[in-house]
Design a protein around this motif. Structure first.
Motif, PDB file in Angstrom:
ATOM      1  N   LEU A   1       0.824  -1.212   0.000  1.00 24.94           N
ATOM      2  CA  LEU A   1       0.000   0.000   0.000  1.00 24.94           C
ATOM      3  C   LEU A   1       0.856   1.259   0.000  1.00 24.94           C
ATOM      4  O   LEU A   1       0.545   2.235  -0.694  1.00 24.94           O
ATOM      5  CB  LEU A   1      -0.966   0.004   1.179  1.00 24.94           C
ATOM      6  N   LEU A   2       1.927   1.261   0.769  1.00 21.77           N
ATOM      7  CA  LEU A   2       2.835   2.408   0.794  1.00 21.77           C
ATOM      8  C   LEU A   2       3.488   2.596  -0.576  1.00 21.77           C
ATOM      9  O   LEU A   2       3.542   3.714  -1.099  1.00 21.77           O
ATOM     10  CB  LEU A   2       3.907   2.232   1.876  1.00 21.77           C
ATOM     11  N   ILE A   3       3.957   1.515  -1.162  1.00 17.64           N
ATOM     12  CA  ILE A   3       4.623   1.625  -2.464  1.00 17.64           C
ATOM     13  C   ILE A   3       3.637   2.092  -3.534  1.00 17.64           C
ATOM     14  O   ILE A   3       3.981   2.944  -4.362  1.00 17.64           O
ATOM     15  CB  ILE A   3       5.332   0.305  -2.825  1.00 17.64           C
ATOM     16  N   VAL A   4       2.418   1.599  -3.504  1.00 13.96           N
ATOM     17  CA  VAL A   4       1.411   2.066  -4.465  1.00 13.96           C
ATOM     18  C   VAL A   4       1.193   3.571  -4.293  1.00 13.96           C
ATOM     19  O   VAL A   4       1.113   4.318  -5.274  1.00 13.96           O
ATOM     20  CB  VAL A   4       0.093   1.272  -4.319  1.00 13.96           C
ATOM     21  N   HIS A   5       1.119   4.025  -3.052  1.00  9.37           N
ATOM     22  CA  HIS A   5       0.968   5.460  -2.787  1.00  9.37           C
ATOM     23  C   HIS A   5       2.141   6.233  -3.391  1.00  9.37           C
ATOM     24  O   HIS A   5       1.955   7.261  -4.059  1.00  9.37           O
ATOM     25  CB  HIS A   5       0.871   5.712  -1.273  1.00  9.37           C
ATOM     26  N   GLU A   6       3.349   5.751  -3.156  1.00  8.43           N
ATOM     27  CA  GLU A   6       4.544   6.430  -3.678  1.00  8.43           C
ATOM     28  C   GLU A   6       4.593   6.362  -5.204  1.00  8.43           C
ATOM     29  O   GLU A   6       5.022   7.316  -5.864  1.00  8.43           O
ATOM     30  CB  GLU A   6       5.811   5.859  -3.046  1.00  8.43           C
ATOM     31  N   LEU A   7       4.133   5.259  -5.789  1.00 13.31           N
ATOM     32  CA  LEU A   7       4.093   5.151  -7.252  1.00 13.31           C
ATOM     33  C   LEU A   7       3.145   6.183  -7.853  1.00 13.31           C
ATOM     34  O   LEU A   7       3.383   6.690  -8.963  1.00 13.31           O
ATOM     35  CB  LEU A   7       3.689   3.739  -7.673  1.00 13.31           C
ATOM     36  N   ALA A   8       2.085   6.510  -7.137  1.00 13.37           N
ATOM     37  CA  ALA A   8       1.180   7.571  -7.611  1.00 13.37           C
ATOM     38  C   ALA A   8       1.935   8.893  -7.706  1.00 13.37           C
ATOM     39  O   ALA A   8       1.705   9.683  -8.633  1.00 13.37           O
ATOM     40  CB  ALA A   8      -0.028   7.690  -6.683  1.00 13.37           C
ATOM     41  N   HIS A   9       2.867   9.128  -6.778  1.00 16.10           N
ATOM     42  CA  HIS A   9       3.699  10.340  -6.859  1.00 16.10           C
ATOM     43  C   HIS A   9       4.631  10.279  -8.065  1.00 16.10           C
ATOM     44  O   HIS A   9       4.854  11.298  -8.724  1.00 16.10           O
ATOM     45  CB  HIS A   9       4.494  10.543  -5.581  1.00 16.10           C
ATOM     46  N   VAL A  10       5.183   9.105  -8.370  1.00 13.58           N
ATOM     47  CA  VAL A  10       6.021   8.980  -9.568  1.00 13.58           C
ATOM     48  C   VAL A  10       5.211   9.401 -10.797  1.00 13.58           C
ATOM     49  O   VAL A  10       5.702  10.163 -11.639  1.00 13.58           O
ATOM     50  CB  VAL A  10       6.576   7.544  -9.745  1.00 13.58           C
ATOM     51  N   ALA A  11       3.982   8.920 -10.888  1.00 15.25           N
ATOM     52  CA  ALA A  11       3.118   9.288 -12.018  1.00 15.25           C
ATOM     53  C   ALA A  11       2.896  10.803 -12.061  1.00 15.25           C
ATOM     54  O   ALA A  11       2.877  11.402 -13.144  1.00 15.25           O
ATOM     55  CB  ALA A  11       1.785   8.541 -11.940  1.00 15.25           C
ATOM     56  N   GLN A  12       2.759  11.426 -10.888  1.00 16.08           N
ATOM     57  CA  GLN A  12       2.593  12.880 -10.842  1.00 16.08           C
ATOM     58  C   GLN A  12       3.856  13.593 -11.321  1.00 16.08           C
ATOM     59  O   GLN A  12       3.772  14.571 -12.072  1.00 16.08           O
ATOM     60  CB  GLN A  12       2.254  13.331  -9.421  1.00 16.08           C
ATOM     61  N   TYR A  13       5.026  13.123 -10.890  1.00 14.02           N
ATOM     62  CA  TYR A  13       6.293  13.705 -11.363  1.00 14.02           C
ATOM     63  C   TYR A  13       6.351  13.630 -12.886  1.00 14.02           C
ATOM     64  O   TYR A  13       6.731  14.601 -13.549  1.00 14.02           O
ATOM     65  CB  TYR A  13       7.497  12.957 -10.785  1.00 14.02           C
ATOM     66  N   GLU A  14       5.992  12.478 -13.434  1.00 18.41           N
ATOM     67  CA  GLU A  14       6.018  12.308 -14.893  1.00 18.41           C
ATOM     68  C   GLU A  14       5.029  13.259 -15.574  1.00 18.41           C
ATOM     69  O   GLU A  14       5.379  13.930 -16.545  1.00 18.41           O
ATOM     70  CB  GLU A  14       5.680  10.862 -15.269  1.00 18.41           C
ATOM     71  N   ARG A  15       3.828  13.300 -15.060  1.00 16.94           N
ATOM     72  CA  ARG A  15       2.773  14.117 -15.664  1.00 16.94           C
ATOM     73  C   ARG A  15       3.114  15.611 -15.594  1.00 16.94           C
ATOM     74  O   ARG A  15       2.842  16.357 -16.532  1.00 16.94           O
ATOM     75  CB  ARG A  15       1.448  13.830 -14.963  1.00 16.94           C
ATOM     76  N   LEU A  16       3.718  16.038 -14.488  1.00 19.83           N
ATOM     77  CA  LEU A  16       4.015  17.456 -14.301  1.00 19.83           C
ATOM     78  C   LEU A  16       5.335  17.877 -14.940  1.00 19.83           C
ATOM     79  O   LEU A  16       5.617  19.069 -15.052  1.00 19.83           O
ATOM     80  CB  LEU A  16       4.010  17.805 -12.811  1.00 19.83           C
TER      81      LEU A  16
END
Length: 133
Positions: free
Chosen positions: A104-119
């Motif tokens: 669950l923690l890693i999935v949460h952090e992966l969502a941030h990776v997606a945000q870094y990519e998108r932004l």
């Protein structure tokens, strides 16, 4: 430093924060491990474009910036406390050792990776994320 003073100095602190984050991302990429197959699947499901480039680094505590201005800003915003379990910086993810491979923690952090990519990278992400902190 108060939260109000952090906000008033935001534009000055942002490049320092981005430089620190970039340095930490490079450390994670050098010393971290690749995602497991299950984590790669989670990353793809979240919308991460390059899950094979993500690295996880197990640490006893999530590092805090050393520049005094950034330390003071973290304190004022109650950001990166001893309770912090994970921190994503670009494609690098720090995971506290007692939370290692917590899905669950890693999935949460992966969502941030997606945000870094998108932004578009560390600086645009920090501008958006920290202005809402």
């Amino acid at each position: 430093m108060t939260q109000e003073s952090v906000l008033s100095q935001f534009e000055m602190l942002l490049p320092l924060a981005a430089a620190w984050a970039t340095e930490q991302e490079q450390k994670i990429v050098r010393h971290g491990v690749s995602l497991s197959e299950k984590e790669i699947g989670d990353a793809r499901a979240i919308g991460v474009h390059s899950p094979d480039r993500i690295r996880l680094l197990r640490v006893e505590t999530i590092p805090r910036p050393s520049p005094p201005q950034l330390k003071a800003a973290c304190d004022a915003m109650d950001f990166l406390t001893p309770a912090t379990r994970g921190l994503t910086l670009g494609r690098g993810i720090f995971i506290r050792s007692d939370c290692w491979r917590d899905r669950l923690l890693i999935v949460h952090e992966l969502a941030h990776v997606a945000q870094y990519e998108r932004l578009g990278g560390i600086l645009p992400f920090l501008r958006r994320y920290l202005s809402n902190a």
